[in-house]
Design an enzyme around this catalytic site. Structure first.
Site, PDB file in Angstrom:
ATOM      1  N   GLY A  87     -30.572 -25.676  10.866  1.00  0.00           N
ATOM      2  CA  GLY A  87     -29.890 -24.660  10.078  1.00  0.00           C
ATOM      3  C   GLY A  87     -30.015 -23.304  10.742  1.00  0.00           C
ATOM      4  O   GLY A  87     -30.955 -23.054  11.500  1.00  0.00           O
ATOM      5  N   HIS A 123     -34.243 -23.222   2.618  1.00  0.00           N
ATOM      6  CA  HIS A 123     -34.772 -22.421   3.721  1.00  0.00           C
ATOM      7  C   HIS A 123     -33.721 -21.408   4.183  1.00  0.00           C
ATOM      8  O   HIS A 123     -34.010 -20.214   4.332  1.00  0.00           O
ATOM      9  CB  HIS A 123     -35.177 -23.354   4.875  1.00  0.00           C
ATOM     10  CG  HIS A 123     -35.691 -22.640   6.083  1.00  0.00           C
ATOM     11  ND1 HIS A 123     -37.012 -22.668   6.444  1.00  0.00           N
ATOM     12  CD2 HIS A 123     -35.065 -21.877   7.015  1.00  0.00           C
ATOM     13  CE1 HIS A 123     -37.171 -21.950   7.561  1.00  0.00           C
ATOM     14  NE2 HIS A 123     -35.997 -21.470   7.919  1.00  0.00           N
ATOM     15  N   HIS A 136     -33.179 -16.986   3.810  1.00  0.00           N
ATOM     16  CA  HIS A 136     -32.805 -15.997   4.826  1.00  0.00           C
ATOM     17  C   HIS A 136     -31.794 -14.990   4.281  1.00  0.00           C
ATOM     18  O   HIS A 136     -31.856 -13.803   4.614  1.00  0.00           O
ATOM     19  CB  HIS A 136     -32.206 -16.677   6.061  1.00  0.00           C
ATOM     20  CG  HIS A 136     -33.210 -17.199   7.018  1.00  0.00           C
ATOM     21  ND1 HIS A 136     -34.090 -16.394   7.704  1.00  0.00           N
ATOM     22  CD2 HIS A 136     -33.479 -18.463   7.419  1.00  0.00           C
ATOM     23  CE1 HIS A 136     -34.851 -17.129   8.486  1.00  0.00           C
ATOM     24  NE2 HIS A 136     -34.509 -18.400   8.325  1.00  0.00           N
TER      25      HIS A 136
END
Length: 169
Positions: free
Chosen positions: A42, A126, A130
């Site tokens: 990712g 996750h 960000h």
């Protein structure tokens, strides 16, 4: 385009919503794939220096582009090791929901609501973090669980900072 490392202020800012999904945005997202692979699954826009609310990921089923995501629901809990392309060579166990419901715009600008589980749910959470200005190291509950790969350009400094200042980096 290159990956921004921990310490860059953009990684700590909340990303700006995308007004419209354009072909330029899709092309940009697709070009990020070369930076993400071969070691990542990712990559969020802030990790390439862009304060825009989108990320890409590929858990083995092809590239997904996720724009303006919102996590609507979280269920379950599991701890597993995570790493990050913006924090190379650093790994630690992180607790995440095992199931999420996500609302987002796809690469055509169409609103989608979908349920994700297990590893795919972990990757999305996750990358979603960000976009909120949060890094996986902020979720570490026990600094002694951090493992640092030899030669990590940020590992030693990060470990020292966590021990001195606590979790918020």
């Amino acid at each position: 385009m290159k990956i921004v490392l921990i310490g860059s202020p953009i990684l700590r800012k909340k990303a700006q919503p995308i007004r419209k999904v354009t072909s330029e945005l899709v092309h940009l997202a697709e070009s990020m794939e070369d930076l993400m692979k071969p070691i990542g699954v990712g990559l969020a826009a802030p990790q390439v220096g862009l304060s825009q609310a989108f990320f890409i990921y590929d858990v083995g089923e092809g590239l997904h582009i996720v724009v303006n995501p919102q996590i609507l629901d979280r269920k379950g809990s599991a701890t597993d090791e995570e790493g990050c392309l913006s924090i190379p060579g650093v790994y630690a166990p992180v607790d995440r929901a095992t199931e999420i419901t996500l609302s987002y715009l796809d690469q055509r600008g169409k609103r989608r609501i979908h349920r994700y589980v297990d590893f795919e749910a972990r990757v999305i959470q996750h990358e979603f973090d960000h976009l909120q200005g949060m890094l996986f190291v902020d979720r570490i509950t026990d600094p002694s669980t951090i493992s640092v790969q030899e030669g990590s350009p940020v590992g030693a400094a990060l470990t020292q900072t966590i021990r001195e200042k606590g979790q918020q980096l």
